[in-house]
Design an enzyme around this catalytic site. Structure first.
Site, mmCIF file in Angstrom:
data_model
loop_
_atom_site.group_PDB
_atom_site.id
_atom_site.type_symbol
_atom_site.label_atom_id
_atom_site.label_comp_id
_atom_site.label_asym_id
_atom_site.label_seq_id
_atom_site.Cartn_x
_atom_site.Cartn_y
_atom_site.Cartn_z
ATOM 1 N N HIS A 199 -12.286 5.649 1.784
ATOM 2 C CA HIS A 199 -12.384 6.883 2.560
ATOM 3 C C HIS A 199 -12.213 8.101 1.672
ATOM 4 C CE1 HIS A 199 -7.887 6.688 2.518
ATOM 5 N NE2 HIS A 199 -8.142 5.392 2.527
ATOM 6 N N ASP A 226 0.856 -1.187 0.000
ATOM 7 C CA ASP A 226 0.000 0.000 0.000
ATOM 8 C C ASP A 226 0.892 1.237 0.000
ATOM 9 O OD1 ASP A 226 -2.042 1.868 0.331
ATOM 10 O OD2 ASP A 226 -3.093 0.659 1.837
ATOM 11 N N HIS A 267 -7.915 10.259 6.008
ATOM 12 C CA HIS A 267 -9.192 9.592 6.281
ATOM 13 C C HIS A 267 -10.219 10.628 6.700
ATOM 14 C CE1 HIS A 267 -6.344 6.163 6.787
ATOM 15 N NE2 HIS A 267 -7.246 5.611 6.021
ATOM 16 N N GLU A 280 -11.008 1.185 -1.481
ATOM 17 C CA GLU A 280 -10.195 0.012 -1.150
ATOM 18 C C GLU A 280 -11.042 -1.107 -0.591
ATOM 19 O OE1 GLU A 280 -7.341 0.497 2.124
ATOM 20 O OE2 GLU A 280 -8.205 2.478 2.446
ATOM 21 N N ASP A 289 -3.593 7.392 -2.979
ATOM 22 C CA ASP A 289 -3.518 6.244 -2.074
ATOM 23 C C ASP A 289 -3.927 5.014 -2.875
ATOM 24 O OD1 ASP A 289 -3.738 4.427 0.009
ATOM 25 O OD2 ASP A 289 -5.362 5.491 1.043
ATOM 26 N N GLU A 330 -6.699 -1.240 -4.171
ATOM 27 C CA GLU A 330 -7.066 0.149 -3.861
ATOM 28 C C GLU A 330 -6.609 1.086 -4.969
ATOM 29 O OE1 GLU A 330 -5.172 1.850 -0.356
ATOM 30 O OE2 GLU A 330 -6.776 3.319 -0.154
HETATM 31 MN MN MN Z 1 -3.929 2.630 1.083
HETATM 32 MN MN MN Z 2 -6.618 3.985 1.884
#
Ligand code: MN
Ligand code: MN
Length: 322
Positions: free
Chosen positions: A178, A107, A186, A211, A118, A304
């Site tokens: 998010h 990630d 977030h 994600e 992200d 994600e």
């Molecule tokens: Mn992530």
């Molecule tokens: Mn994330």
């Protein structure tokens, strides 16, 4: 219209033009972060192999991002097997190594001026788990295909859940997509991985990290201490020790409210890091990102991407335009 009024009106117009320009700039930053993210993923993939050390994977990807005009939106996470998320190398001596049979989630977070890309991918070293990787990817794709303004977030959750279940697995229901905002990884709005009783709706112009995690287990994760990732909680509290004050200065300068790694502080500060972190955690100024895991023997995959919601769908910033 009086001279005065006209002047006022011109000023208002100027201000609203400036606001519009800022809005445009903001999406340029999101896209620039996304482009760096794409390149980081390209160099990351060949690093994920049996025998590779997690610390080397983290170091290489993080250095690449910094050398390519990006900033780190959070430490590179390399979460293996039953660990769903939030594992990063503890430091240079972390011996965690990818083994034959593992399933590995990588990630990566890039930011430009606080605007985040992200995204995560999963590599399986166990043929029997290839479908598990596909399951989370299918959920992500299904939601990318159906996200648009006015769609209810719980309906997207239902779409993800159905995709994962069609592979015979369960979604991890404790983890959600998010909303992103400047310096905010977030935000308040989330996109669940299951259908939840929420009437919240997607709006045009919003940016989300979508994600989804597929699991061979129950879909519920627990904290697995110790913690290697933290972020600053924006509260005012009296701070006693020099060690803690030095950490706060470092965070404010480099990371603001975005997550950072304990190993970054150990590398960049002179000493007293563990002592300082303990004080700051105790007085509630640091949020701990514990690794999140199911029980041993369970396997979890993750997919994600980051998307900008547009009037009839979305643009995926973390993928090349096709
Ligand atoms: Mn992530
Ligand atoms: Mn994330």
């Amino acid at each position: 219209m009086s001279e005065e009024k006209m002047k006022e009106k011109r000023n208002e117009e100027k201000e609203s033009n400036e606001e519009e320009e800022d809005e445009q700039k903001k999406y340029e930053y999101y896209k620039k972060a996304g482009a760096i993210h794409q390149k980081a993923k390209e160099i990351a993939r060949p690093l994920i192999k049996v025998g590779a050390k997690v610390i080397d994977i983290c170091d290489t990807i993080e250095s690449f991002i910094l050398e390519n005009d990006g900033q780190l939106a959070f430490p590179v996470n390399v979460s293996i097997n039953n660990i769903a998320a939030h594992y990063t190398a503890s430091g240079p001596n972390d011996q965690t190594t990818i083994q034959e049979g593992d399933i590995v989630k990588v990630d990566i977070g890039v930011h430009v001026e606080g605007y985040v890309a992200d995204g995560a991918f999963t590599v399986s070293f166990n043929e029997e788990l290839d479908k598990l990787v596909e399951a989370s990817e299918a959920a992500l794709q299904a939601v990318i295909d159906s996200i648009k303004p006015n769609r209810e977030t719980h309906k997207l959750g239902a779409v993800a859940e159905a995709a994962i279940k069609s592979f015979g697995y369960r979604p991890v229901r404790d983890l959600s997509g998010h909303i992103l905002d400047q310096w905010e990884l977030h935000g308040k709005k989330t996109i669940p991985a299951v259908s939840l009783p929420s009437r919240e709706k997607i709006e045009e112009g919003e940016v989300y990290a979508l994600e989804f995690f597929a699991t061979t287990g129950t879909g519920s994760v627990h904290d697995l201490p110790p913690t290697y990732i933290y972020n600053l909680v924006p509260l005012k509290r009296p701070i006693r020790s020099k060690a803690a004050r030095q950490i706060i200065r470092e965070i404010n300068e480099k990371y603001k409210t975005l997550p950072f790694a304990k190993r970054w502080l150990m590398r960049d500060l002179k000493g007293g890091v563990l002592f300082g972190l303990r004080e700051l955690t105790r007085i509630g100024l640091l949020h701990e990102y514990h690794p999140l895991a199911e029980h041993k023997g369970i396997y979890i995959s993750q997919a994600e991407d980051t998307v900008i919601v547009e009037h009839d769908g979305c643009t995926v910033t973390t993928r090349k335009e096709s």
